[in-house]
Scaffold this motif. Structure first.
Motif, short mmCIF file in Angstrom:
data_model
loop_
_atom_site.label_atom_id
_atom_site.label_comp_id
_atom_site.label_asym_id
_atom_site.label_seq_id
_atom_site.Cartn_x
_atom_site.Cartn_y
_atom_site.Cartn_z
N SER A 38 76.34 45.48 36.17
CA SER A 38 74.95 45.93 36.17
C SER A 38 74.00 44.88 35.60
N GLN A 39 74.55 43.88 34.90
CA GLN A 39 73.70 42.88 34.26
C GLN A 39 73.62 41.57 35.04
N GLY A 40 74.37 41.46 36.11
CA GLY A 40 74.38 40.21 36.85
C GLY A 40 75.70 40.03 37.57
N VAL A 41 76.22 38.81 37.53
CA VAL A 41 77.47 38.56 38.23
C VAL A 41 78.23 37.45 37.51
N LYS A 57 66.24 30.32 37.21
CA LYS A 57 65.47 30.17 38.45
C LYS A 57 65.71 31.41 39.30
N GLY A 58 64.68 31.83 40.03
CA GLY A 58 64.84 33.00 40.91
C GLY A 58 65.27 34.22 40.11
N LEU A 59 66.32 34.86 40.60
CA LEU A 59 66.79 36.10 39.95
C LEU A 59 67.62 35.82 38.71
N VAL A 60 68.03 34.57 38.53
CA VAL A 60 68.96 34.26 37.43
C VAL A 60 68.18 33.88 36.18
N ARG A 61 68.42 34.65 35.13
CA ARG A 61 67.73 34.43 33.86
C ARG A 61 68.45 33.41 32.99
N ALA A 62 69.78 33.44 33.05
CA ALA A 62 70.56 32.56 32.18
C ALA A 62 71.98 32.45 32.73
N ILE A 63 72.63 31.34 32.42
CA ILE A 63 74.04 31.17 32.80
C ILE A 63 74.81 30.78 31.54
N SER A 79 73.34 36.01 34.16
CA SER A 79 72.54 37.19 33.82
C SER A 79 71.32 37.18 34.73
N THR A 80 71.03 38.34 35.30
CA THR A 80 69.93 38.38 36.25
C THR A 80 68.79 39.28 35.75
N SER A 81 67.63 39.06 36.31
CA SER A 81 66.44 39.81 35.86
C SER A 81 66.40 41.20 36.48
N ALA A 82 67.26 41.45 37.48
CA ALA A 82 67.33 42.76 38.14
C ALA A 82 68.75 42.91 38.66
N PRO A 83 69.17 44.14 38.98
CA PRO A 83 70.49 44.29 39.61
C PRO A 83 70.54 43.46 40.90
N VAL A 84 71.68 42.84 41.16
CA VAL A 84 71.78 41.99 42.35
C VAL A 84 72.96 42.37 43.23
N ARG A 85 72.82 42.01 44.51
CA ARG A 85 73.92 42.09 45.46
C ARG A 85 74.39 40.68 45.74
N VAL A 86 75.70 40.53 45.96
CA VAL A 86 76.24 39.23 46.35
C VAL A 86 76.26 39.20 47.88
N LEU A 87 75.40 38.37 48.47
CA LEU A 87 75.31 38.29 49.93
C LEU A 87 76.44 37.45 50.50
N LEU A 88 76.84 36.45 49.74
CA LEU A 88 77.79 35.48 50.25
C LEU A 88 78.39 34.75 49.07
N ALA A 89 79.68 34.45 49.13
CA ALA A 89 80.32 33.61 48.12
C ALA A 89 81.47 32.90 48.79
N GLU A 90 81.39 31.58 48.88
CA GLU A 90 82.46 30.86 49.57
C GLU A 90 82.47 29.40 49.15
N VAL A 91 83.61 28.76 49.44
CA VAL A 91 83.68 27.32 49.24
C VAL A 91 83.52 26.65 50.60
N GLY A 109 68.72 44.12 44.29
CA GLY A 109 69.11 45.41 44.86
C GLY A 109 70.56 45.71 44.53
N VAL A 110 70.89 46.97 44.65
CA VAL A 110 72.25 47.42 44.35
C VAL A 110 72.89 47.85 45.64
#
Ligand SMILES: [Zn+2]
Length: 367
Positions: A38-41, A57-63, A79-91, A109-110
């Motif tokens: 709920s706090q980020g990813v 930057k953007g939705l990310v408040r801190a890493i 840590s993100t400023s709002a709940p986020v969805r992961v649209l894509l994650a790949e190498v 968005g959730v």
């Protein structure tokens, strides 16, 4: 010889309006897992970090960066400023003179519970998350033998150590669960090994656990207290004893000098989330099933169903209980906990409860 670990040579954040992109330049492909909350990813990756982390930057408040569950792994906690969805994650493989890159896109968005709250593991260059998306038919029970390595847990007068008893019990329970053919089973540790408290629920989430059972045995000085008790997570302890027990169990990481304040914050944060309510109800349902299915020969504490702020019970989307199997400070309990026959009976009791939990669950919590 293991191959040299992947190294992260650069880390960037990009704000693309409708999405925030997180990029890591790698020396080679490497496995990773994505753990949204709920706090980020959190990105867990087998890699070493050679680069500074980018500013907000953007939705990310801190890493933040932390060690991962096993040596050679690290966690990047966004840590993100709002709940986020992961649209894509790949190498992305190397091309045009660019090194391999880990790319993750986040949008505000959730997503539905099955996607946003379920951790996903991706292979190196396979389509991301494909392996975990195909929901296996059998429920996964993750068993967590308490303590381990330099943390022995409680020690009985007869020399038995909690870490050995919990591991033996976990293996017996695994044997019985697997013998039914109805469950998949994973252990957070299957040898004498130290695992930080916060990594235990993370392991359950990464594996996509349907149920998490943490095994412990308590000890009290100068008291003839005996019997089993079972705990679910709660911010407010059910009584003073429960609170003190949670404090004892939450000390494990202090043994190796880890920061306990982070865990307290985690517990508070997780308990705030309303999405936790289902999980808590399911946890309590399983806990009462354990007590109802307990072999009559097993002694229980008065009011054995309790709650407290245990760090190991904090996966927000995995129903979880902590079983205190008895008291190593009590001579009869200690003797029984060291006996194979007693372990078989206790594992049999837990198996009946697991059966009741999954068969009675007409609407599974996890889709
Ligand atoms: Zn313990």
């Amino acid at each position: 010889m293991l191959p040299a670990p992947a190294r992260i040579g650069a880390a960037r954040l990009g704000d693309h309006g409708d999405k925030t992109r997180f990029v890591l330049e790698l020396t080679r492909d490497t496995p990773f897992a994505i753990l949204p909350d709920s706090q980020g990813v959190t990105v867990e990756m087998e890699a070493a970090l050679d680069a500074p982390l980018p500013a907000a930057k953007g939705l990310v408040r801190a890493i933040a960066v932390r060690p991962g569950a096993s040596p050679g792994q690290l966690r990047l906690i966004l840590s993100t400023s709002a709940p986020v969805r992961v649209l894509l994650a790949e190498v992305i493989p190397p091309r045009d003179g660019m090194p391999p890159r880990f790319v993750m896109d986040l949008a505000a968005g959730v997503a539905g519970k099955g996607s946003a709250m379920t951790p996903v593991s991706a292979g190196t260059l396979k389509p991301p998350m494909s392996k975990e998306k195909a929901k296996p038919s059998l429920p996964l029970v993750v068993i967590d033998p308490g303590h381990g390595g330099q943390d022995p847990g409680a020690i009985a007068l007869n020399g038995l150590r909690e870490k050995d008893i919990t591991l033996a019990m976990a293996k017996e329970l695994r044997r019985q669960l697997l013998a039914t053919g109805r469950y998949r089973v994973a252990l957070t540790r299957d040898k004498d090994q130290f695992i930080p408290l916060r990594d235990r629920p993370a392991i359950a989430r990464t594996k996509g656990a349907d149920l998490f059972i943490s095994l412990h045995a308590d000890s009290i000085t100068g008291k003839q207290v005996r019997g089993l008790s079972i705990y679910t997570l709660s911010e407010k302890a059910s009584d003073r004893e429960a609170e003190m027990l949670a404090q004892r169990e939450n000390q494990s990481d202090a043994i190796v000098g880890m920061d306990l304040s982070v865990q307290s914050a985690d517990i508070a944060t997780i308990l705030i989330g309303m999405s936790q309510r289902d999980t808590m109800n399911q946890s309590r349902r399983f806990a009462s099933l354990v007590l109802r299915n307990l072999d009559p020969s097993i002694a229980v504490l008065p009011s054995p169903l309790r709650s407290a702020g245990f760090a190991v019970l904090t996966a927000p989307d995995v129903p979880a209980v902590l079983v205190e199997m008895g008291y190593l400070s009590h001579s009869q309990d200690a003797k029984l906990l060291g006996s194979d026959a007693h372990r078989r009976r206790m594992a049999g009791s837990l198996l009946r409860a697991v059966d009741g939990y999954f068969t009675g669950n007409a609407v599974p919590l996890r889709p």
